[in-house]
Write a protein that holds these residues in place. Structure first.
Motif, short mmCIF file in Angstrom:
data_model
loop_
_atom_site.label_atom_id
_atom_site.label_comp_id
_atom_site.label_asym_id
_atom_site.label_seq_id
_atom_site.Cartn_x
_atom_site.Cartn_y
_atom_site.Cartn_z
N TYR A 95 0.84 -1.19 0.00
CA TYR A 95 0.00 0.00 0.00
C TYR A 95 0.88 1.25 0.00
O TYR A 95 1.91 1.27 0.65
N CYS A 96 0.41 2.28 -0.68
CA CYS A 96 1.05 3.57 -0.51
C CYS A 96 0.10 4.48 0.27
O CYS A 96 -1.12 4.28 0.25
N ALA A 97 0.69 5.43 0.95
CA ALA A 97 -0.07 6.35 1.77
C ALA A 97 0.57 7.73 1.69
O ALA A 97 1.78 7.84 1.50
N ALA A 98 -0.23 8.76 1.85
CA ALA A 98 0.27 10.13 1.72
C ALA A 98 -0.32 11.04 2.77
O ALA A 98 -1.44 10.81 3.26
N ASP A 99 0.43 12.06 3.11
CA ASP A 99 -0.02 13.05 4.09
C ASP A 99 0.89 14.27 3.98
O ASP A 99 2.05 14.14 3.58
N ARG A 100 0.39 15.42 4.36
CA ARG A 100 1.22 16.62 4.39
C ARG A 100 2.32 16.50 5.45
O ARG A 100 3.39 17.11 5.33
N HIS A 101 2.03 15.73 6.48
CA HIS A 101 3.02 15.53 7.54
C HIS A 101 3.86 14.29 7.22
O HIS A 101 3.38 13.33 6.64
N TYR A 102 5.12 14.35 7.63
CA TYR A 102 6.04 13.25 7.39
C TYR A 102 6.06 12.35 8.61
O TYR A 102 6.66 12.70 9.63
N TYR A 103 5.39 11.22 8.49
CA TYR A 103 5.27 10.32 9.63
C TYR A 103 6.29 9.19 9.61
O TYR A 103 6.20 8.27 10.44
N GLY A 104 7.21 9.24 8.67
CA GLY A 104 8.19 8.17 8.60
C GLY A 104 7.51 6.85 8.29
O GLY A 104 6.64 6.78 7.41
N LEU A 105 7.86 5.80 9.02
CA LEU A 105 7.31 4.48 8.77
C LEU A 105 6.10 4.18 9.66
O LEU A 105 5.64 3.06 9.73
N ARG A 106 5.60 5.20 10.34
CA ARG A 106 4.40 5.00 11.14
C ARG A 106 3.16 5.12 10.27
O ARG A 106 3.14 5.87 9.30
N SER A 107 2.11 4.39 10.64
CA SER A 107 0.92 4.29 9.81
C SER A 107 -0.07 5.42 10.08
O SER A 107 -1.28 5.19 10.12
N ARG A 108 0.39 6.63 10.19
CA ARG A 108 -0.49 7.74 10.54
C ARG A 108 -0.90 8.59 9.35
O ARG A 108 -1.54 9.62 9.50
N TYR A 109 -0.54 8.12 8.15
CA TYR A 109 -0.87 8.88 6.95
C TYR A 109 -2.38 8.92 6.74
O TYR A 109 -3.10 7.98 7.08
N THR A 110 -2.85 10.00 6.16
CA THR A 110 -4.28 10.21 6.00
C THR A 110 -4.86 9.46 4.81
O THR A 110 -5.93 8.86 4.89
N TYR A 111 -4.18 9.52 3.69
CA TYR A 111 -4.71 8.96 2.44
C TYR A 111 -4.01 7.64 2.12
O TYR A 111 -2.78 7.57 2.18
N TRP A 112 -4.82 6.65 1.74
CA TRP A 112 -4.30 5.32 1.47
C TRP A 112 -4.85 4.78 0.15
O TRP A 112 -6.01 5.04 -0.21
N GLY A 113 -4.01 4.04 -0.56
CA GLY A 113 -4.48 3.36 -1.74
C GLY A 113 -5.09 2.02 -1.40
O GLY A 113 -5.13 1.62 -0.23
N GLN A 114 -5.55 1.30 -2.42
CA GLN A 114 -6.23 0.02 -2.22
C GLN A 114 -5.25 -1.14 -2.16
O GLN A 114 -5.63 -2.25 -1.76
N GLY A 115 -4.03 -0.92 -2.56
CA GLY A 115 -3.02 -1.97 -2.47
C GLY A 115 -2.81 -2.72 -3.77
O GLY A 115 -3.69 -2.78 -4.63
N THR A 116 -1.61 -3.29 -3.89
CA THR A 116 -1.27 -4.13 -5.03
C THR A 116 -0.53 -5.36 -4.50
O THR A 116 0.33 -5.25 -3.62
N GLN A 117 -0.89 -6.52 -5.03
CA GLN A 117 -0.33 -7.76 -4.53
C GLN A 117 1.05 -8.02 -5.14
O GLN A 117 1.23 -7.93 -6.36
N VAL A 118 1.99 -8.35 -4.29
CA VAL A 118 3.32 -8.79 -4.72
C VAL A 118 3.51 -10.21 -4.20
O VAL A 118 3.41 -10.45 -3.00
N THR A 119 3.80 -11.11 -5.11
CA THR A 119 4.04 -12.51 -4.75
C THR A 119 5.39 -12.93 -5.29
O THR A 119 5.65 -12.81 -6.49
N VAL A 120 6.24 -13.38 -4.38
CA VAL A 120 7.58 -13.83 -4.76
C VAL A 120 7.64 -15.33 -4.54
O VAL A 120 7.61 -15.81 -3.41
N SER A 121 7.70 -16.06 -5.63
CA SER A 121 7.64 -17.51 -5.54
C SER A 121 8.23 -18.13 -6.79
O SER A 121 8.13 -17.57 -7.88
N SER A 122 8.83 -19.30 -6.60
CA SER A 122 9.35 -20.03 -7.75
C SER A 122 8.32 -21.03 -8.26
O SER A 122 8.57 -21.75 -9.22
#
Length: 122
Positions: A95-122
């Motif tokens: 997921y990506c997230a955005a906010d005017r404030h820089y929250y680092g790696l904390r999940s306090r961002y206001t706006y969030w996307g719906q997500g994209t699946q990443v699968t790493v497998s042989s």
């Protein structure tokens, strides 16, 4: 309508690469800090990387340092996450997230996307 849309996920073999994109609509992403987060099945959401609005500050979780690179193209209103040397443990919804404030790696961002699946497998 303010919206974030992730793209670029998919199935990749271990050692492979993917580039995720986070595109914004309805607002200027260049005025926002952006974070990438991921959640694997049965696990808590984890902050992966983030970038300040100017791009001068970036952070990475230890497990992806040296393999992932975050960048932004404000002219395209898009933030990217280049993922190299992918491992099965990287499998998750990203997921990506955005906010005017820089929250680092904390999940306090206001706006969030719906997500994209990443699968790493042989």
């Amino acid at each position: 309508q303010l919206q974030l849309v992730e793209s670029g996920g998919g199935l990749v073999q271990p050692g492979g690469s993917l580039r995720l994109s986070c595109a914004a609509s309805g607002f200027t992403l260049g005025n926002s800090a952006v974070g990438w987060f991921r959640q694997a099945p049965g696990k808590e959401r984890e902050g992966v990387s983030c970038i300040s609005s100017s791009g001068s500050s970036t952070l990475y979780v230890d497990s992806v340092k040296g393999r992932f690179t975050i960048s932004r193209d404000n002219a395209k209103n898009t933030v990217y996450l280049q993922m190299n040397s992918l491992k099965p443990d990287d499998t998750a919804i990203y997921y990506c997230a955005a906010d005017r404030h820089y929250y680092g790696l904390r999940s306090r961002y206001t706006y969030w996307g719906q997500g994209t699946q990443v699968t790493v497998s042989s």
